[in-house]
Design an enzyme around this catalytic site. Structure first.
Site, PDB file in Angstrom:
ATOM      1  N   ALA A  50      -5.136   2.932   7.648  1.00  6.20           N
ATOM      2  CA  ALA A  50      -4.815   4.147   6.904  1.00  6.20           C
ATOM      3  C   ALA A  50      -6.096   4.631   6.243  1.00  6.20           C
ATOM      4  O   ALA A  50      -6.660   3.934   5.390  1.00  6.20           O
ATOM      5  CB  ALA A  50      -3.739   3.871   5.859  1.00  6.20           C
ATOM      6  N   GLY A 107      -4.021  -3.284   8.071  1.00  5.06           N
ATOM      7  CA  GLY A 107      -3.021  -4.342   8.107  1.00  5.06           C
ATOM      8  C   GLY A 107      -2.411  -4.376   9.491  1.00  5.06           C
ATOM      9  O   GLY A 107      -1.910  -3.358   9.972  1.00  5.06           O
ATOM     10  N   THR A 144       0.844  -1.182   0.000  1.00  4.15           N
ATOM     11  CA  THR A 144       0.000   0.000   0.000  1.00  4.15           C
ATOM     12  C   THR A 144       0.884   1.238   0.000  1.00  4.15           C
ATOM     13  O   THR A 144       2.117   1.146  -0.026  1.00  4.15           O
ATOM     14  CB  THR A 144      -0.963   0.005   1.212  1.00  4.15           C
ATOM     15  OG1 THR A 144      -1.955   1.027   1.009  1.00  4.15           O
ATOM     16  CG2 THR A 144      -0.218   0.261   2.510  1.00  4.15           C
ATOM     17  N   CYS A 160      -2.970  -3.341  -2.288  1.00  2.00           N
ATOM     18  CA  CYS A 160      -3.465  -4.501  -1.541  1.00  2.00           C
ATOM     19  C   CYS A 160      -3.600  -5.735  -2.427  1.00  2.00           C
ATOM     20  O   CYS A 160      -4.306  -6.688  -2.071  1.00  2.00           O
ATOM     21  CB  CYS A 160      -4.790  -4.187  -0.860  1.00  2.00           C
ATOM     22  SG  CYS A 160      -4.705  -2.760   0.244  1.00  2.00           S
TER      23      CYS A 160
END
Length: 264
Positions: free
Chosen positions: A199, A186, A78, A215
């Protein structure tokens, strides 16, 4: 779980370099494991950086050789950067640890935060994070002038959106009316204490995501609060709201360990 406290590490010109924040996480994690501090959520903004979880494949990384920080969290690759609110809830969980339940709690807090700004979001089965759902497939505009029946992402395992221009760019998923991720999650659980976190895209330049396969998902994209609401939303506006909902969800969570049935 103890009462959650928040530490705002830095935003804007005081954004925190990823490696510095990662080290801070380790320090807070060790202190929480030793019961020297209560559950703690670090909130911050990062300068632009790509980070890759343990399952990231080479075919998902930037084609131009842009550096990527490999990290010990779950998930794939990411981007973090300006306009994105990052949260690292470092909390002690009962054993046996229910990782999925912890992720669901973070999703709940993010869904409630988006709703307070007037944006309806949801989960997508099999894909962690918080999503804005697109239109039904049959109602979406054709890509590149082709009918959706010929969308190469559906059948071509070697199709690479990084090489195929704006029609397939993750940042343009809203224009294509596809599913798009508002917030990524995550985490890592070590010694019963969580690390890493979420995030939330508030008002970033989402074209940063076009250099990677965010992702590892090729048939959806990314979005932000500002894009979806059609007005500028700032991190300063979101901070008190996310703190409120994280505290509500995490402080009041039912943390009874899962019942593990013995094999017969």
């Amino acid at each position: 779980m103890s009462e959650l406290r928040f530490v705002q590490l830095g935003f804007g010109e005081e954004a925190v370099e990823y490696q510095e924040a990662w080290q801070k996480q380790r320090e807070v994690h060790a202190a929480r494991f030793a019961d020297e501090i209560p559950d703690t959520c670090l909130l911050l903004e990062h300068p632009p950086v790509y980070t890759a979880g343990r399952r990231t494949q080479d075919s998902e990384r930037p084609l131009d050789g842009t550096p990527v920080v490999d990290v010990d969290r779950g998930g794939k690759i990411t981007w973090h950067g300006p306009g994105q609110l990052v949260g690292y809830p470092i909390v002690k969980l009962p054993r046996p640890v229910d990782v999925v339940a912890h992720v669901r709690r973070l999703e709940d807090a993010l869904i409630l935060t988006a709703a307070e700004f007037g944006l309806r979001t949801t989960r997508v089965e099999g894909r962690s994070g918080v999503w804005v759902l697109g239109d039904p497939v049959e109602e979406r505009p054709a890509i590149g002038g082709l009918a959706l029946d010929f969308d190469p992402r559906l059948d071509d395992e070697e199709f690479d959106p990084r090489l195929n221009g704006p029609e397939y760019a993750p940042s343009n998923a809203g224009q294509r009316r596809e599913d798009r991720k508002l917030a990524a999650i995550g985490i890592r659980i070590a010694k019963g204490v969580s690390m890493h976190g979420f995030a939330l895209n508030v008002n970033p330049d989402n074209t940063w995501f076009d250099r990677i396969v965010p992702c590892g998902i090729r048939d959806a994209g990314v979005t932000s609060l500002s894009y979806e609401l059609g007005r500028e939303i700032t991190i300063a506006e979101v901070l008190p709201v996310i703190e409120k909902h994280l505290r509500e969800i995490l402080d009041n969570a039912d943390l009874r360990p899962r019942v593990v049935e013995a094999a017969v």
